[in-house]
Design a protein around this motif. Structure first.
Motif, PDB file in Angstrom:
ATOM      1  N   LEU A   1       0.815  -1.214   0.000  1.00  0.00           N
ATOM      2  CA  LEU A   1       0.000   0.000   0.000  1.00  0.00           C
ATOM      3  C   LEU A   1       0.850   1.265   0.000  1.00  0.00           C
ATOM      4  O   LEU A   1       0.303   2.367   0.049  1.00  0.00           O
ATOM      5  CB  LEU A   1      -0.940   0.002   1.209  1.00  0.00           C
ATOM      6  N   ASN A   2       2.168   1.114  -0.046  1.00  0.00           N
ATOM      7  CA  ASN A   2       3.059   2.276  -0.125  1.00  0.00           C
ATOM      8  C   ASN A   2       4.361   1.849  -0.803  1.00  0.00           C
ATOM      9  O   ASN A   2       4.621   0.659  -0.996  1.00  0.00           O
ATOM     10  CB  ASN A   2       3.317   2.891   1.263  1.00  0.00           C
ATOM     11  N   GLU A   3       5.158   2.829  -1.153  1.00  0.00           N
ATOM     12  CA  GLU A   3       6.391   2.551  -1.903  1.00  0.00           C
ATOM     13  C   GLU A   3       7.402   1.774  -1.063  1.00  0.00           C
ATOM     14  O   GLU A   3       8.162   0.954  -1.586  1.00  0.00           O
ATOM     15  CB  GLU A   3       7.008   3.863  -2.391  1.00  0.00           C
ATOM     16  N   LYS A   4       7.421   2.031   0.228  1.00  0.00           N
ATOM     17  CA  LYS A   4       8.330   1.315   1.118  1.00  0.00           C
ATOM     18  C   LYS A   4       8.068  -0.186   1.065  1.00  0.00           C
ATOM     19  O   LYS A   4       8.990  -0.996   0.854  1.00  0.00           O
ATOM     20  CB  LYS A   4       8.156   1.824   2.551  1.00  0.00           C
ATOM     21  N   SER A   5       6.809  -0.585   1.224  1.00  0.00           N
ATOM     22  CA  SER A   5       6.463  -2.005   1.197  1.00  0.00           C
ATOM     23  C   SER A   5       6.665  -2.604  -0.193  1.00  0.00           C
ATOM     24  O   SER A   5       7.002  -3.785  -0.326  1.00  0.00           O
ATOM     25  CB  SER A   5       5.008  -2.210   1.640  1.00  0.00           C
ATOM     26  N   ARG A   6       6.459  -1.802  -1.219  1.00  0.00           N
ATOM     27  CA  ARG A   6       6.723  -2.279  -2.587  1.00  0.00           C
ATOM     28  C   ARG A   6       8.196  -2.682  -2.728  1.00  0.00           C
ATOM     29  O   ARG A   6       8.518  -3.728  -3.287  1.00  0.00           O
ATOM     30  CB  ARG A   6       6.358  -1.174  -3.590  1.00  0.00           C
ATOM     31  N   SER A   7       9.091  -1.843  -2.190  1.00  0.00           N
ATOM     32  CA  SER A   7      10.522  -2.156  -2.244  1.00  0.00           C
ATOM     33  C   SER A   7      10.844  -3.383  -1.390  1.00  0.00           C
ATOM     34  O   SER A   7      11.650  -4.234  -1.794  1.00  0.00           O
ATOM     35  CB  SER A   7      11.346  -0.955  -1.766  1.00  0.00           C
ATOM     36  N   TYR A   8      10.222  -3.487  -0.222  1.00  0.00           N
ATOM     37  CA  TYR A   8      10.452  -4.647   0.639  1.00  0.00           C
ATOM     38  C   TYR A   8      10.108  -5.952  -0.098  1.00  0.00           C
ATOM     39  O   TYR A   8      10.889  -6.908  -0.092  1.00  0.00           O
ATOM     40  CB  TYR A   8       9.574  -4.564   1.894  1.00  0.00           C
ATOM     41  N   LEU A   9       8.925  -5.988  -0.699  1.00  0.00           N
ATOM     42  CA  LEU A   9       8.465  -7.220  -1.342  1.00  0.00           C
ATOM     43  C   LEU A   9       9.302  -7.551  -2.575  1.00  0.00           C
ATOM     44  O   LEU A   9       9.563  -8.718  -2.862  1.00  0.00           O
ATOM     45  CB  LEU A   9       6.986  -7.107  -1.702  1.00  0.00           C
ATOM     46  N   ARG A  10       9.715  -6.526  -3.299  1.00  0.00           N
ATOM     47  CA  ARG A  10      10.568  -6.779  -4.464  1.00  0.00           C
ATOM     48  C   ARG A  10      11.924  -7.319  -4.033  1.00  0.00           C
ATOM     49  O   ARG A  10      12.468  -8.244  -4.640  1.00  0.00           O
ATOM     50  CB  ARG A  10      10.726  -5.491  -5.280  1.00  0.00           C
ATOM     51  N   LEU A  11      12.496  -6.737  -2.978  1.00  0.00           N
ATOM     52  CA  LEU A  11      13.777  -7.233  -2.483  1.00  0.00           C
ATOM     53  C   LEU A  11      13.654  -8.664  -1.969  1.00  0.00           C
ATOM     54  O   LEU A  11      14.537  -9.495  -2.205  1.00  0.00           O
ATOM     55  CB  LEU A  11      14.294  -6.326  -1.369  1.00  0.00           C
ATOM     56  N   GLU A  12      12.560  -8.948  -1.263  1.00  0.00           N
ATOM     57  CA  GLU A  12      12.349 -10.314  -0.777  1.00  0.00           C
ATOM     58  C   GLU A  12      12.287 -11.300  -1.940  1.00  0.00           C
ATOM     59  O   GLU A  12      12.865 -12.396  -1.872  1.00  0.00           O
ATOM     60  CB  GLU A  12      11.062 -10.387   0.040  1.00  0.00           C
ATOM     61  N   TYR A  13      11.600 -10.908  -3.009  1.00  0.00           N
ATOM     62  CA  TYR A  13      11.503 -11.766  -4.188  1.00  0.00           C
ATOM     63  C   TYR A  13      12.887 -11.989  -4.803  1.00  0.00           C
ATOM     64  O   TYR A  13      13.249 -13.119  -5.166  1.00  0.00           O
ATOM     65  CB  TYR A  13      10.568 -11.129  -5.216  1.00  0.00           C
ATOM     66  N   ILE A  14      13.684 -10.919  -4.919  1.00  0.00           N
ATOM     67  CA  ILE A  14      15.020 -11.032  -5.504  1.00  0.00           C
ATOM     68  C   ILE A  14      15.908 -11.919  -4.637  1.00  0.00           C
ATOM     69  O   ILE A  14      16.628 -12.798  -5.149  1.00  0.00           O
ATOM     70  CB  ILE A  14      15.643  -9.643  -5.683  1.00  0.00           C
ATOM     71  N   PHE A  15      15.881 -11.714  -3.320  1.00  0.00           N
ATOM     72  CA  PHE A  15      16.688 -12.543  -2.429  1.00  0.00           C
ATOM     73  C   PHE A  15      16.288 -14.017  -2.545  1.00  0.00           C
ATOM     74  O   PHE A  15      17.135 -14.909  -2.520  1.00  0.00           O
ATOM     75  CB  PHE A  15      16.521 -12.083  -0.978  1.00  0.00           C
TER      76      PHE A  15
END
Length: 241
Positions: A8-22
């Motif tokens: 629901l915000n850009e911060k969480s968008r980055s978190y989820l993308r990083l989790e996917y990449i890791f």
């Protein structure tokens, strides 16, 4: 049941993308399948690009501090598992200390000549062929020990960030509870005050998947058919965290 997550915000968008990449890097770094090299190096290059574009350490540190406040409160509740509480306190305190002190986190990836060569060819269709990129073909034929050492070196600076991110998302998900809802004619909207993301749980047997629009505290979900199913009332579960 399948769980879909939407930030629901850009911060969480980055978190989820990083989790996917890791996760992509972790699954492919042993290079056992023929598709692993491409997945691994795509993950490494995506990690470098994302970390160059966004700085999440400040937000992540603040979120961990909030979790630590909650854990400290849990310690005062009678009957809680104090061993588990103390372990969480130690982990959170360690990451809160480490994150602000990470410097030049992408420098190793940026300065590595081998990775630079891979990066230049990666956007070309089929650009990882041995005649296009003999360096990569040579590297793939090194010993398992040499390749593992390189992988470890490339990812070493990211280990505190990986651990902090995983712990933050686990605590956020564990703190949320799923509630039963029905999307009338495939549509549902609601508020999610103070939430960073929503989680949607639905049976794949229904033949529908959710698409989410919205930001901050307001969101709408529309369930779309995977096949030829007609719009209908869709039972699902939702959690905000």
């Amino acid at each position: 049941m399948v769980i879909f997550e939407h930030p629901l915000n850009e911060k969480s968008r980055s978190y989820l993308r990083l989790e996917y990449i890791f996760g992509q890097i972790a699954k492919s770094r042993h290079l056992t399948a023929s598709s692993d090299p491409e997945a691994f190096f795509k993950g490494i290059l995506d990690l470098h690009e994302l970390m160059e574009r966004c700085e999440i350490r400040g937000d992540l540190t603040k979120d961990l501090e909030k979790h630590l406040e909650s854990v400290n409160h849990w310690a005062t509740i009678p009957g809680v598992d104090l061993n588990r509480i103390h372990l969480l306190q130690e982990q959170l305190s360690k990451f809160i200390y480490q994150l602000p002190r990470l410097s030049r986190i992408t420098q190793t990836l940026k300065e590595d000549r081998f990775l630079s060569a891979v990066r230049q060819r990666f956007s070309i269709p089929g650009g990882l062929c041995s005649f296009d990129l003999p360096q990569l073909y040579f590297w793939l034929n090194l010993s398992e020990e040499e390749k593992a050492a390189d992988c470890k070196r490339w990812l070493a600076d990211f280990q505190p960030l990986i651990g902090a991110l995983q712990l933050n998302l686990k605590l956020s998900r564990d703190s949320s509870h799923f509630n039963n809802e029905v999307a009338k004619n495939g549509f549902y909207q609601d508020n999610a005050d103070n939430a960073d993301m929503i989680r949607i749980k639905i049976s794949p047997m229904l033949g529908f998947y959710p698409t989410v629009s919205g930001h901050k505290s307001r969101f709408a979900i529309r369930f779309l058919p995977h096949g030829d199913e007609q719009a209908q009332d869709i039972p699902f579960q939702i959690a905000s965290c």
